[in-house]
Scaffold this active site. Structure first.
Site, PDB file in Angstrom:
ATOM      1  N   CYS A  73       1.206 -31.582 -58.804  1.00  0.00           N
ATOM      2  CA  CYS A  73       1.112 -32.403 -59.698  1.00  0.00           C
ATOM      3  C   CYS A  73       0.710 -31.491 -60.970  1.00  0.00           C
ATOM      4  O   CYS A  73      -0.349 -31.020 -61.278  1.00  0.00           O
ATOM      5  CB  CYS A  73      -0.038 -33.270 -59.425  1.00  0.00           C
ATOM      6  SG  CYS A  73      -0.334 -34.588 -60.809  1.00  0.00           S
ATOM      7  N   CYS A 222       4.878 -36.829 -66.674  1.00  0.00           N
ATOM      8  CA  CYS A 222       5.079 -36.249 -65.458  1.00  0.00           C
ATOM      9  C   CYS A 222       5.190 -34.654 -65.537  1.00  0.00           C
ATOM     10  O   CYS A 222       6.225 -34.317 -66.040  1.00  0.00           O
ATOM     11  CB  CYS A 222       6.090 -36.925 -64.462  1.00  0.00           C
ATOM     12  SG  CYS A 222       6.356 -36.097 -62.906  1.00  0.00           S
TER      13      CYS A 222
HETATM   14  N1  LIG Z   1       4.248 -38.667 -57.857  1.00  0.00           N
HETATM   15  C1  LIG Z   1       4.356 -37.079 -57.573  1.00  0.00           C
HETATM   16  C2  LIG Z   1       3.123 -36.316 -57.716  1.00  0.00           C
HETATM   17  C3  LIG Z   1       2.407 -36.539 -59.063  1.00  0.00           C
HETATM   18  C4  LIG Z   1       3.417 -35.708 -60.019  1.00  0.00           C
HETATM   19  C5  LIG Z   1       3.069 -35.965 -61.505  1.00  0.00           C
HETATM   20  N2  LIG Z   1       2.015 -36.911 -61.915  1.00  0.00           N
HETATM   21  C6  LIG Z   1       2.936 -34.549 -62.235  1.00  0.00           C
HETATM   22  O1  LIG Z   1       2.277 -34.377 -63.293  1.00  0.00           O
HETATM   23  O2  LIG Z   1       3.768 -33.660 -61.776  1.00  0.00           O
HETATM   24  C7  LIG Z   1       4.922 -36.905 -55.932  1.00  0.00           C
HETATM   25  O3  LIG Z   1       4.640 -37.898 -55.215  1.00  0.00           O
HETATM   26  O4  LIG Z   1       5.811 -35.971 -55.957  1.00  0.00           O
END
Ligand SMILES: N[C@H](CCC[C@H](N)C(=O)O)C(=O)O
Length: 279
Positions: A73, A222
């Site tokens: 993340c 993200c």
């Molecule tokens: N939902 C993503 C994880 C969070 C990624 C995102 N919030 C970031 O800042 O990279 C997954 O299940 O792969």
């Protein structure tokens, strides 16, 4: 049990952070669902556990708001670094954090004794060709055709330790994300589900992005998705490698730098409040 937490966000991608150096969370999956609820809980895109590590300065585990665990993340890891430095747990301006996608190195930008911005070495991007036949033409990748719902799309799938499906479009503001996002997330092509980024090329080395995250739905930003999008944009000839690429998200701008060896992501990290909650 009274649980201390810190609410932080990276460009509006907000998580509930729990210091687990002296606390054990028995069921983080359940806790993520409970605490992330924006009406009956604290509210957030998920939770992040900050833990000791035997191979890095600390370890991060993150759980989406549906309780599923993410392997990496980008927005959260910047906030973890902020938490570690600002709370004098790790008094270093360059530190390492263990994740399920390996150990990442972070460089901190500090103002008045607090971390305001972080540059993360996110590691190498990998194409996910085994899912989608990747058509190569000379140096660039031609995005592959796919039909989702009733529409045809061109996609490039990139892993940043977690999987991303990057879709180029002409008017990202008007993508009906709440309708199409789940159709990508739960598409049979992606048995582990997928994070989906819709990208509009604003100008060379500037992208506009919206994202439907696996396990959290539409988020304001993200970090791994911005990296995957910049990589896909370079591979498809829209952006330059080895130079800064600004990715404009609903919550702000991340700067991505894609080289032959790795992907760097630079962005802010913000503490909102601390609190305690009975669980
Ligand atoms: N939902 C993503 C994880 C969070 C990624 C995102 N919030 C970031 O800042 O990279 C997954 O299940 O792969």
């Amino acid at each position: 049990m009274e649980l201390k937490f810190t609410k932080m966000h990276g460009l509006g991608n907000d998580y509930i952070y729990i210091n687990c150096f002296d606390t054990v969370i028995e069921s983080p999956e359940t806790l993520a669902i409970t605490l992330s609820d924006r009406h009956f809980g604290i509210g957030g895109d998920g939770i992040v556990l900050i833990m000791p590590s035997s191979i890095a300065d600390a370890k991060m585990r993150m759980f989406n708001l549906d309780g599923s665990e993410g392997k990496m993340c980008g927005n959260a890891i910047r906030c973890v670094a902020k938490y570690l430095y600002d709370n004098t747990i790790v008094a270093k301006e360059e530190l390492t954090i263990e994740t399920l996608s390996g150990v990442k190195t972070l460089s901190l930008y500090i103002e008045n004794g607090l971390v305001e911005k972080v540059k993360v070495d996110m590691g190498k991007a990998e194409l996910i060709p085994e899912k989608i036949p990747v058509l190569l033409e000379g140096e660039s990748i031609i995005a592959s055709p796919i039909t989702v719902g009733t529409e045809n799309y061109e996609i490039t799938c990139v892993s940043m330790g977690n999987p991303h499906c990057v879709v180029f479009c002409h008017d990202v503001d008007n993508v009906k994300l709440s309708a199409i996002g789940p159709l990508f997330e739960h598409n049979a092509l992606f048995p582990d589900r997928i994070n989906t980024e819709f990208i509009e090329v604003v100008e060379r080395n500037r992208l506009k992005m919206r994202v439907w995250e696996r396990g959290s739905g539409e988020t304001l930003a993200c970090g791994t998705g911005a990296c995957a999008s910049a990589v896909a944009a370079v591979l498809n000839g829209h952006c330059e490698k080895n130079s800064d690429i600004d990715v404009e998200l609903l919550g702000g701008v991340l700067t991505i730098h894609y080289t032959d060896d790795t992907v760097f992501m630079t962005g802010s990290c913000t503490k909102v409040f601390e609190g305690t909650i009975n669980i």
